[in-house]
Scaffold this motif. Structure first.
Motif, PDB file in Angstrom:
ATOM      1  N   MET A 122      31.366   5.264  28.707  1.00 55.16           N
ATOM      2  CA  MET A 122      30.568   4.867  27.557  1.00 55.16           C
ATOM      3  C   MET A 122      29.078   4.980  27.868  1.00 55.16           C
ATOM      4  SD  MET A 122      32.657   1.598  25.979  1.00 55.16           S
ATOM      5  CE  MET A 122      32.666   0.699  27.548  1.00 55.16           C
ATOM      6  N   LEU A 123      28.313   5.378  26.850  1.00 50.87           N
ATOM      7  CA  LEU A 123      26.864   5.479  26.948  1.00 50.87           C
ATOM      8  C   LEU A 123      26.235   4.637  25.842  1.00 50.87           C
ATOM      9  CD1 LEU A 123      26.529   9.363  27.388  1.00 50.87           C
ATOM     10  CD2 LEU A 123      26.560   7.632  29.208  1.00 50.87           C
ATOM     11  N   ASN A 124      25.055   4.124  26.100  1.00 50.73           N
ATOM     12  CA  ASN A 124      24.333   3.418  25.047  1.00 50.73           C
ATOM     13  C   ASN A 124      24.047   4.397  23.918  1.00 50.73           C
ATOM     14  OD1 ASN A 124      22.969   1.146  23.895  1.00 50.73           O
ATOM     15  ND2 ASN A 124      21.020   2.070  24.489  1.00 50.73           N
ATOM     16  N   SER A 125      24.521   4.082  22.726  1.00 54.30           N
ATOM     17  CA  SER A 125      24.516   5.057  21.636  1.00 54.30           C
ATOM     18  C   SER A 125      24.158   4.430  20.301  1.00 54.30           C
ATOM     19  CB  SER A 125      25.899   5.714  21.501  1.00 54.30           C
ATOM     20  OG  SER A 125      26.327   6.294  22.715  1.00 54.30           O
ATOM     21  N   GLY A 154      24.948   0.454  20.825  1.00 58.28           N
ATOM     22  CA  GLY A 154      25.709  -0.149  21.915  1.00 58.28           C
ATOM     23  C   GLY A 154      26.537   0.866  22.667  1.00 58.28           C
ATOM     24  N   ASP A 155      27.433   0.388  23.518  1.00 54.89           N
ATOM     25  CA  ASP A 155      28.264   1.256  24.343  1.00 54.89           C
ATOM     26  C   ASP A 155      29.292   1.999  23.493  1.00 54.89           C
ATOM     27  OD1 ASP A 155      26.967   0.589  26.662  1.00 54.89           O
ATOM     28  OD2 ASP A 155      28.384  -1.001  27.204  1.00 54.89           O
ATOM     29  N   TYR A 156      29.419   3.306  23.767  1.00 61.05           N
ATOM     30  CA  TYR A 156      30.302   4.147  22.946  1.00 61.05           C
ATOM     31  C   TYR A 156      30.634   5.424  23.700  1.00 61.05           C
ATOM     32  CZ  TYR A 156      31.801   7.003  18.920  1.00 61.05           C
ATOM     33  OH  TYR A 156      32.500   7.801  18.050  1.00 61.05           O
ATOM     34  N   TYR A 157      31.841   5.917  23.447  1.00 61.54           N
ATOM     35  CA  TYR A 157      32.252   7.220  23.974  1.00 61.54           C
ATOM     36  C   TYR A 157      33.100   7.917  22.921  1.00 61.54           C
ATOM     37  CZ  TYR A 157      34.654  10.925  26.447  1.00 61.54           C
ATOM     38  OH  TYR A 157      35.143  12.150  26.791  1.00 61.54           O
ATOM     39  N   ALA A 158      32.960   9.236  22.832  1.00 65.51           N
ATOM     40  CA  ALA A 158      33.789  10.002  21.899  1.00 65.51           C
ATOM     41  C   ALA A 158      33.935  11.439  22.366  1.00 65.51           C
ATOM     42  CB  ALA A 158      33.192   9.970  20.499  1.00 65.51           C
ATOM     43  N   LEU A 188      39.210  11.180  20.597  1.00 64.13           N
ATOM     44  CA  LEU A 188      39.102   9.742  20.347  1.00 64.13           C
ATOM     45  C   LEU A 188      37.662   9.305  20.166  1.00 64.13           C
ATOM     46  CD1 LEU A 188      38.014   8.212  23.161  1.00 64.13           C
ATOM     47  CD2 LEU A 188      40.301   8.787  23.933  1.00 64.13           C
ATOM     48  N   ALA A 189      37.526   8.094  19.608  1.00 64.71           N
ATOM     49  CA  ALA A 189      36.247   7.399  19.507  1.00 64.71           C
ATOM     50  C   ALA A 189      36.491   5.996  20.045  1.00 64.71           C
ATOM     51  CB  ALA A 189      35.775   7.359  18.060  1.00 64.71           C
ATOM     52  N   TYR A 190      35.593   5.498  20.902  1.00 62.42           N
ATOM     53  CA  TYR A 190      35.907   4.282  21.655  1.00 62.42           C
ATOM     54  C   TYR A 190      34.642   3.496  21.979  1.00 62.42           C
ATOM     55  CZ  TYR A 190      37.537   1.503  25.692  1.00 62.42           C
ATOM     56  OH  TYR A 190      37.837   0.485  26.566  1.00 62.42           O
ATOM     57  N   GLY A 191      34.737   2.175  21.901  1.00 63.54           N
ATOM     58  CA  GLY A 191      33.657   1.330  22.386  1.00 63.54           C
ATOM     59  C   GLY A 191      33.263   0.224  21.429  1.00 63.54           C
ATOM     60  N   PRO A 192      32.590  -0.804  21.933  1.00 66.59           N
ATOM     61  CA  PRO A 192      32.193  -1.937  21.092  1.00 66.59           C
ATOM     62  C   PRO A 192      31.229  -1.549  19.979  1.00 66.59           C
ATOM     63  CG  PRO A 192      31.214  -2.089  23.290  1.00 66.59           C
ATOM     64  CD  PRO A 192      32.248  -1.009  23.351  1.00 66.59           C
ATOM     65  N   ALA A 193      30.421  -0.498  20.178  1.00 66.91           N
ATOM     66  CA  ALA A 193      29.505  -0.075  19.112  1.00 66.91           C
ATOM     67  C   ALA A 193      30.290   0.421  17.902  1.00 66.91           C
ATOM     68  CB  ALA A 193      28.565   1.014  19.614  1.00 66.91           C
ATOM     69  N   LEU A 194      31.416   1.087  18.154  1.00 66.32           N
ATOM     70  CA  LEU A 194      32.280   1.527  17.055  1.00 66.32           C
ATOM     71  C   LEU A 194      32.877   0.334  16.328  1.00 66.32           C
ATOM     72  CD1 LEU A 194      33.889   3.577  15.402  1.00 66.32           C
ATOM     73  CD2 LEU A 194      35.562   3.659  17.261  1.00 66.32           C
TER      74      LEU A 194
END
Length: 266
Positions: free
Chosen positions: A12-15, A115-119, A123-129
Protein backbone atom coordinates in the motif's frame (compact mmCIF):
# COMPACT_ATOMS: atom_id res chain seq x y z
CA UNK A 1 12.12 7.87 -7.70
CA UNK A 2 8.34 7.97 -7.48
CA UNK A 3 6.71 4.79 -6.30
CA UNK A 4 3.86 3.19 -8.21
CA UNK A 5 1.58 0.25 -7.42
CA UNK A 6 3.97 -2.70 -7.92
CA UNK A 7 2.34 -5.76 -9.50
CA UNK A 8 5.19 -8.08 -8.43
CA UNK A 9 5.54 -6.82 -4.88
CA UNK A 10 2.14 -5.44 -3.76
CA UNK A 11 2.25 -2.86 -0.98
CA UNK A 12 0.00 0.00 0.00
CA UNK A 13 1.05 3.57 -0.77
CA UNK A 14 -0.29 6.85 0.56
CA UNK A 15 -2.84 7.69 -2.10
CA UNK A 16 -5.72 9.89 -3.18
CA UNK A 17 -8.67 7.55 -3.80
CA UNK A 18 -12.05 8.24 -5.35
CA UNK A 19 -14.94 5.75 -5.32
CA UNK A 20 -18.20 6.39 -7.19
CA UNK A 21 -21.34 4.53 -8.15
CA UNK A 22 -24.46 5.30 -10.14
CA UNK A 23 -27.44 6.47 -8.13
CA UNK A 24 -30.40 4.06 -8.15
CA UNK A 25 -28.70 1.58 -10.45
CA UNK A 26 -30.26 -1.51 -8.84
CA UNK A 27 -33.73 -0.04 -9.32
CA UNK A 28 -32.89 0.76 -12.94
CA UNK A 29 -31.96 -2.88 -13.58
CA UNK A 30 -35.06 -4.23 -11.87
CA UNK A 31 -37.40 -1.84 -13.65
CA UNK A 32 -35.83 -2.28 -17.09
CA UNK A 33 -35.83 -6.07 -16.85
CA UNK A 34 -39.42 -6.08 -15.64
CA UNK A 35 -40.34 -4.05 -18.72
CA UNK A 36 -38.22 -6.27 -21.00
CA UNK A 37 -35.74 -3.42 -21.60
CA UNK A 38 -32.80 -4.93 -19.74
CA UNK A 39 -30.55 -5.13 -22.80
CA UNK A 40 -31.46 -1.60 -23.77
CA UNK A 41 -30.26 -0.30 -20.37
CA UNK A 42 -27.17 -2.49 -20.58
CA UNK A 43 -26.20 -1.04 -23.94
CA UNK A 44 -26.82 2.54 -22.81
CA UNK A 45 -24.68 2.06 -19.71
CA UNK A 46 -21.96 0.21 -21.62
CA UNK A 47 -21.58 2.93 -24.23
CA UNK A 48 -21.85 5.73 -21.64
CA UNK A 49 -18.96 4.30 -19.63
CA UNK A 50 -16.94 3.29 -22.69
CA UNK A 51 -17.29 6.69 -24.37
CA UNK A 52 -16.60 8.76 -21.26
CA UNK A 53 -14.03 6.77 -19.29
CA UNK A 54 -11.15 8.49 -21.10
CA UNK A 55 -11.76 11.54 -18.91
CA UNK A 56 -10.21 9.68 -15.98
CA UNK A 57 -8.32 6.84 -17.67
CA UNK A 58 -5.55 9.10 -18.95
CA UNK A 59 -4.63 10.18 -15.42
CA UNK A 60 -3.71 6.61 -14.42
CA UNK A 61 -1.56 5.69 -17.41
CA UNK A 62 1.78 6.50 -15.78
CA UNK A 63 0.86 6.23 -12.12
CA UNK A 64 -2.19 5.09 -10.25
CA UNK A 65 -4.82 2.50 -11.08
CA UNK A 66 -8.46 2.38 -12.14
CA UNK A 67 -10.91 -0.42 -11.36
CA UNK A 68 -14.42 -0.81 -12.80
CA UNK A 69 -17.16 -3.18 -11.67
CA UNK A 70 -20.69 -2.74 -12.94
CA UNK A 71 -21.67 0.78 -11.86
CA UNK A 72 -18.69 1.22 -9.50
CA UNK A 73 -15.47 2.98 -10.44
CA UNK A 74 -12.39 3.42 -8.24
CA UNK A 75 -9.33 5.45 -9.10
CA UNK A 76 -6.26 5.60 -6.87
CA UNK A 77 -3.19 7.76 -7.33
CA UNK A 78 -0.11 7.63 -5.09
CA UNK A 79 0.46 11.01 -3.45
CA UNK A 80 3.80 12.56 -4.33
CA UNK A 81 5.22 15.59 -2.57
CA UNK A 82 2.21 17.63 -1.39
CA UNK A 83 -0.51 15.80 -3.35
CA UNK A 84 -1.84 18.91 -5.12
CA UNK A 85 -1.33 17.42 -8.57
CA UNK A 86 -2.97 14.08 -7.71
CA UNK A 87 -6.03 15.66 -6.12
CA UNK A 88 -6.32 18.13 -8.99
CA UNK A 89 -6.33 15.31 -11.54
CA UNK A 90 -9.04 13.49 -9.60
CA UNK A 91 -11.15 16.64 -9.36
CA UNK A 92 -10.85 17.41 -13.06
CA UNK A 93 -11.20 13.84 -14.27
CA UNK A 94 -14.20 12.90 -12.19
CA UNK A 95 -15.91 16.26 -12.78
CA UNK A 96 -15.81 15.66 -16.53
CA UNK A 97 -16.85 12.03 -16.13
CA UNK A 98 -19.69 12.85 -13.73
CA UNK A 99 -21.01 15.59 -16.01
CA UNK A 100 -20.94 13.34 -19.07
CA UNK A 101 -22.82 10.51 -17.34
CA UNK A 102 -25.32 12.96 -15.85
CA UNK A 103 -26.15 14.36 -19.27
CA UNK A 104 -27.03 10.80 -20.30
CA UNK A 105 -29.30 10.31 -17.30
CA UNK A 106 -26.88 8.51 -14.98
CA UNK A 107 -26.41 10.51 -11.77
CA UNK A 108 -23.47 9.47 -9.60
CA UNK A 109 -22.31 9.92 -6.03
CA UNK A 110 -19.03 9.06 -4.34
CA UNK A 111 -16.23 9.86 -1.95
CA UNK A 112 -12.62 11.06 -2.08
CA UNK A 113 -10.17 9.96 0.63
CA UNK A 114 -6.46 10.12 1.44
CA UNK A 115 -4.64 7.12 2.90
CA UNK A 116 -3.05 3.71 2.36
CA UNK A 117 -4.15 1.98 -0.83
CA UNK A 118 -3.05 -0.57 -3.41
CA UNK A 119 -4.59 -1.59 -6.72
CA UNK A 120 -3.88 -3.48 -9.91
CA UNK A 121 -6.07 -5.01 -12.61
CA UNK A 122 -7.18 -7.75 -10.21
CA UNK A 123 -8.03 -5.93 -7.00
CA UNK A 124 -8.40 -2.70 -5.06
CA UNK A 125 -7.35 -2.77 -1.40
CA UNK A 126 -6.77 -0.59 1.63
CA UNK A 127 -8.35 1.62 4.30
CA UNK A 128 -8.50 4.59 1.90
CA UNK A 129 -10.85 2.56 -0.30
CA UNK A 130 -13.00 1.65 2.71
CA UNK A 131 -13.23 5.30 3.70
CA UNK A 132 -14.11 6.48 0.18
CA UNK A 133 -16.77 3.76 -0.05
CA UNK A 134 -18.14 4.70 3.37
CA UNK A 135 -18.38 8.35 2.34
CA UNK A 136 -20.30 7.32 -0.77
CA UNK A 137 -22.71 5.21 1.28
CA UNK A 138 -23.18 7.43 4.34
CA UNK A 139 -22.19 11.03 3.56
CA UNK A 140 -22.78 11.66 -0.14
CA UNK A 141 -26.55 10.98 0.03
CA UNK A 142 -27.24 13.15 -3.02
CA UNK A 143 -25.57 13.04 -6.48
CA UNK A 144 -22.27 14.50 -5.34
CA UNK A 145 -18.69 13.31 -4.78
CA UNK A 146 -17.76 14.26 -1.20
CA UNK A 147 -14.27 14.85 0.24
CA UNK A 148 -13.03 13.16 3.42
CA UNK A 149 -11.72 15.29 6.27
CA UNK A 150 -8.11 14.49 5.32
CA UNK A 151 -8.80 15.46 1.70
CA UNK A 152 -10.37 18.73 2.89
CA UNK A 153 -7.36 19.45 5.11
CA UNK A 154 -5.01 18.85 2.18
CA UNK A 155 -6.97 21.24 -0.04
CA UNK A 156 -6.93 23.86 2.74
CA UNK A 157 -3.14 23.48 2.87
CA UNK A 158 -2.87 23.88 -0.91
CA UNK A 159 -4.84 27.12 -0.70
CA UNK A 160 -2.04 28.63 1.40
CA UNK A 161 0.24 28.51 -1.65
CA UNK A 162 -1.70 31.39 -3.21
CA UNK A 163 -1.34 35.03 -2.12
CA UNK A 164 -5.08 35.31 -2.68
CA UNK A 165 -6.72 31.91 -2.02
CA UNK A 166 -9.79 33.01 -3.99
CA UNK A 167 -7.65 32.74 -7.14
CA UNK A 168 -6.65 29.12 -6.48
CA UNK A 169 -8.00 26.58 -9.02
CA UNK A 170 -9.43 24.52 -6.17
CA UNK A 171 -11.99 27.27 -5.55
CA UNK A 172 -13.67 26.33 -8.82
CA UNK A 173 -13.08 22.60 -8.40
CA UNK A 174 -14.83 22.21 -5.03
CA UNK A 175 -17.91 23.73 -3.37
CA UNK A 176 -19.14 23.63 0.23
CA UNK A 177 -22.68 22.27 0.57
CA UNK A 178 -25.38 23.48 2.95
CA UNK A 179 -24.54 20.64 5.39
CA UNK A 180 -20.85 21.58 5.46
CA UNK A 181 -19.68 18.75 3.18
CA UNK A 182 -17.18 19.60 0.44
CA UNK A 183 -18.01 18.16 -2.99
CA UNK A 184 -16.57 18.19 -6.51
CA UNK A 185 -18.14 20.95 -8.61
CA UNK A 186 -18.77 18.82 -11.68
CA UNK A 187 -20.57 21.54 -13.66
CA UNK A 188 -17.27 23.42 -13.86
CA UNK A 189 -16.25 20.81 -16.44
CA UNK A 190 -18.78 22.40 -18.80
CA UNK A 191 -16.72 25.59 -19.02
CA UNK A 192 -13.75 24.45 -21.08
CA UNK A 193 -12.40 28.00 -21.24
CA UNK A 194 -13.51 31.26 -19.66
CA UNK A 195 -13.87 33.19 -22.88
CA UNK A 196 -16.91 33.89 -25.04
CA UNK A 197 -16.61 30.64 -26.98
CA UNK A 198 -16.18 28.62 -23.79
CA UNK A 199 -19.28 30.13 -22.22
CA UNK A 200 -21.26 29.62 -25.41
CA UNK A 201 -20.48 25.90 -25.34
CA UNK A 202 -21.23 25.73 -21.61
CA UNK A 203 -24.58 27.43 -22.14
CA UNK A 204 -25.72 24.55 -24.34
CA UNK A 205 -24.53 22.06 -21.70
CA UNK A 206 -26.50 23.91 -19.02
CA UNK A 207 -29.63 23.67 -21.16
CA UNK A 208 -29.17 19.90 -21.42
CA UNK A 209 -28.39 19.60 -17.71
CA UNK A 210 -31.47 21.67 -16.82
CA UNK A 211 -33.70 19.48 -18.95
CA UNK A 212 -32.41 16.13 -17.64
CA UNK A 213 -32.77 17.31 -14.02
CA UNK A 214 -36.31 18.54 -14.67
CA UNK A 215 -37.19 15.21 -16.28
CA UNK A 216 -35.99 13.36 -13.17
CA UNK A 217 -37.98 15.69 -10.90
CA UNK A 218 -41.10 15.04 -12.94
CA UNK A 219 -40.45 11.28 -12.99
CA UNK A 220 -40.08 11.01 -9.20
CA UNK A 221 -42.58 13.67 -8.23
CA UNK A 222 -44.51 11.16 -6.10
CA UNK A 223 -41.44 9.56 -4.48
CA UNK A 224 -40.37 12.02 -1.76
CA UNK A 225 -37.14 10.19 -0.86
CA UNK A 226 -35.80 10.08 -4.41
CA UNK A 227 -37.25 13.46 -5.33
CA UNK A 228 -35.11 15.19 -2.69
CA UNK A 229 -31.95 13.96 -4.39
CA UNK A 230 -32.88 15.54 -7.70
CA UNK A 231 -34.14 18.70 -6.03
CA UNK A 232 -30.64 18.97 -4.58
CA UNK A 233 -29.19 18.76 -8.12
CA UNK A 234 -31.64 21.47 -9.20
CA UNK A 235 -30.46 23.74 -6.37
CA UNK A 236 -26.83 23.11 -7.28
CA UNK A 237 -27.60 23.74 -10.96
CA UNK A 238 -29.30 27.05 -10.13
CA UNK A 239 -26.43 28.12 -7.89
CA UNK A 240 -23.83 27.38 -10.59
CA UNK A 241 -25.86 29.18 -13.25
CA UNK A 242 -26.39 32.16 -10.95
CA UNK A 243 -22.61 32.43 -10.57
CA UNK A 244 -21.70 31.95 -14.21
CA UNK A 245 -24.79 32.88 -16.26
CA UNK A 246 -26.47 35.51 -14.11
CA UNK A 247 -28.29 37.13 -17.02
CA UNK A 248 -29.56 33.85 -18.49
CA UNK A 249 -32.57 33.36 -16.21
CA UNK A 250 -33.98 30.80 -18.63
CA UNK A 251 -31.32 28.38 -17.39
CA UNK A 252 -32.80 28.37 -13.90
CA UNK A 253 -34.95 25.42 -12.78
CA UNK A 254 -38.15 26.85 -11.39
CA UNK A 255 -40.00 25.58 -8.35
CA UNK A 256 -37.01 24.56 -6.20
CA UNK A 257 -36.13 26.05 -2.83
CA UNK A 258 -33.54 28.78 -2.26
CA UNK A 259 -30.09 27.78 -3.53
CA UNK A 260 -28.20 30.30 -1.37
CA UNK A 261 -26.66 27.74 1.00
CA UNK A 262 -23.74 26.69 -1.20
CA UNK A 263 -20.39 28.41 -0.63
CA UNK A 264 -16.88 28.74 -2.03
CA UNK A 265 -14.07 27.08 -0.09
CA UNK A 266 -12.21 30.40 0.05
Amino acid sequence: MRETYDKKNPKMLNSAVCFIDILGFSSMIEESCKNCNGNQLLNKLYHSIKDNIEFIKSSTQHSGAMNIFSDNIVIGKPVYDDGESELGQIFLGFAAYQLSLTLEGFFVRGGVSIGDYYANEYLAYGPALLEAHNIECCSAKTPRIVLSQDAKNLVKYHLTYYSNPKHAPQVRDVFIDTDGEWFINYLEAAIVSRDEEGYSCAYDVMIRHRDIVMSKINLFNNDTKVLKKYEWVAQYHNYFCKLNFAKSIELQIKGVSNCGGFKFIA
